[in-house]
Design a protein around this motif. Structure first.
Motif, short mmCIF file in Angstrom:
data_model
loop_
_atom_site.label_atom_id
_atom_site.label_comp_id
_atom_site.label_asym_id
_atom_site.label_seq_id
_atom_site.Cartn_x
_atom_site.Cartn_y
_atom_site.Cartn_z
N ASP A 13 51.74 54.86 38.68
CA ASP A 13 53.15 54.54 38.52
C ASP A 13 53.32 53.06 38.86
N VAL A 14 53.51 52.25 37.81
CA VAL A 14 53.53 50.80 38.01
C VAL A 14 54.96 50.24 38.00
N THR A 15 55.95 51.16 38.14
CA THR A 15 57.36 50.72 38.07
C THR A 15 57.63 49.54 39.01
N ARG A 16 57.23 49.70 40.28
CA ARG A 16 57.54 48.62 41.23
C ARG A 16 56.58 47.44 41.12
N PHE A 17 55.59 47.57 40.25
CA PHE A 17 54.62 46.48 40.08
C PHE A 17 55.00 45.59 38.89
N LEU A 18 55.93 46.11 38.04
CA LEU A 18 56.26 45.40 36.80
C LEU A 18 56.55 43.92 37.03
N GLU B 110 55.81 42.12 39.57
CA GLU B 110 54.79 41.39 40.32
C GLU B 110 53.52 41.10 39.52
N HIS B 111 53.35 41.80 38.40
CA HIS B 111 52.11 41.67 37.64
C HIS B 111 51.88 40.23 37.18
N PRO B 112 50.77 39.62 37.57
CA PRO B 112 50.50 38.23 37.16
C PRO B 112 50.43 38.07 35.64
N GLY B 113 50.09 39.13 34.94
CA GLY B 113 50.01 39.07 33.48
C GLY B 113 51.34 39.33 32.79
N GLY B 114 52.40 39.52 33.60
CA GLY B 114 53.74 39.73 33.03
C GLY B 114 54.10 41.18 32.85
N GLU C 216 55.85 42.45 30.33
CA GLU C 216 55.85 42.88 28.92
C GLU C 216 54.60 43.68 28.58
N VAL C 217 53.44 43.16 29.00
CA VAL C 217 52.19 43.85 28.64
C VAL C 217 52.13 45.23 29.29
N LEU C 218 52.67 45.33 30.51
CA LEU C 218 52.66 46.64 31.18
C LEU C 218 53.60 47.60 30.46
N LEU C 219 54.78 47.08 30.07
CA LEU C 219 55.75 47.95 29.38
C LEU C 219 55.21 48.39 28.03
N GLU D 10 41.73 50.57 27.75
CA GLU D 10 41.12 49.52 26.92
C GLU D 10 41.76 48.15 27.17
N SER D 11 43.11 48.12 27.19
CA SER D 11 43.80 46.85 27.42
C SER D 11 43.44 46.30 28.79
N PHE D 12 43.40 47.21 29.77
CA PHE D 12 43.09 46.78 31.14
C PHE D 12 41.69 46.16 31.20
N GLU D 13 40.74 46.80 30.53
CA GLU D 13 39.37 46.29 30.55
C GLU D 13 39.20 45.05 29.69
N ASP D 14 39.93 44.98 28.57
CA ASP D 14 39.82 43.81 27.68
C ASP D 14 40.18 42.52 28.41
N VAL D 15 41.13 42.62 29.35
CA VAL D 15 41.57 41.42 30.07
C VAL D 15 40.50 40.96 31.06
N GLY D 16 39.62 41.88 31.45
CA GLY D 16 38.60 41.53 32.43
C GLY D 16 39.19 41.31 33.80
N HIS D 17 40.01 42.28 34.23
CA HIS D 17 40.68 42.17 35.53
C HIS D 17 39.67 41.99 36.68
N SER D 18 40.08 41.24 37.68
CA SER D 18 39.22 40.96 38.85
C SER D 18 39.07 42.21 39.71
N SER D 19 38.14 42.13 40.67
CA SER D 19 37.99 43.28 41.57
C SER D 19 39.22 43.42 42.46
N MET E 216 43.95 46.80 43.65
CA MET E 216 45.41 47.01 43.67
C MET E 216 45.82 48.32 43.03
N LEU E 217 45.00 48.79 42.09
CA LEU E 217 45.32 50.03 41.38
C LEU E 217 45.64 51.16 42.35
N LYS E 218 44.88 51.22 43.44
CA LYS E 218 45.02 52.32 44.42
C LYS E 218 46.45 52.50 44.91
#
Ligand code: HEM
Length: 146
Positions: free
Chosen positions: A47-52, A54-58, A60-63, A72-81, A86-88
């Motif tokens: 549930d990323v509602t409260r993260f919308l 704060e997301h450094p990538g904006g 829009e991409v989350l919405l 796939e989108s998450f992995e394509d960006v090559g998110h850091s560890s 933060m996912l947790k």
């Protein structure tokens, strides 16, 4: 209210006192707005509602991915560890096994396409070279004898 009960269940799952709630992709799909945004990454529901905001990538991409499988989108960006860590914080449960994408090499379609690429990358070119070689020899010999 149902949503409240679910949030309690999710909180219990995070604190470890109870089994994680299981959501179908259809259920996840109803949370696809900026009032409630859920997404699936590697078979887990977040549930990323409260993260919308704060997301450094904006946001829009989350919405864009809200209510869907965003692996796939998450992995394509090559998110850091750090990002993976933060996912947790946003974890609310598991995706229903029937809706889970087959990941890894157990997927039979991967194996068959692997075989197809073996044929096209090796055997077909080798066969082509052999045919060309034979034709070359045939014409050279033919040319010399006449
Ligand atoms: C809950 C899930 C997510 C978390 C916790 C998260 C977290 C982060 C973090 C911490 C960053 C900063 C760079 C880094 O540390 O890797 C980032 C960047 C980014 N994220 Fe996400 N992200 C999530 C989901 C997504 C999704 C689904 C997309 C879809 C395309 C996305 C697209 C991006 C983009 C494009 C950037 C790059 C921003 C830049 O380099 O300027 N993120 N994300």
């Amino acid at each position: 209210m149902e949503g409240g009960r679910r949030r309690e269940a999710a909180a219990a799952a995070v604190t470890g006192d109870g089994p994680a709630p299981v959501f179908t992709l259809e259920e996840v799909g109803t949370h696809n707005s900026n009032r409630e945004a859920w997404l699936v990454i590697h078979g887990r529901v977040y549930d990323v509602t409260r993260f919308l905001e704060e997301h450094p990538g904006g946001e829009e991409v989350l919405l864009e991915q809200a209510g869907r499988d965003a692996t796939e989108s998450f992995e394509d960006v090559g998110h850091s560890s750090d990002a993976r860590e933060m996912l947790k914080q946003y974890y609310i449960g598991e995706l229903h096994p029937n809706d889970r994408k087959k990941e890894g090499s157990k997927n039979p379609s991967t194996t068959s396409s692997g075989q197809a690429s073996f044929w096209s990358t090796w055997l077909i070119p080798i066969f082509g070279v052999l045919v060309l070689g034979l034709m070359y020899r045939y014409y050279m010999v033919d040319g010399k004898s006449s």
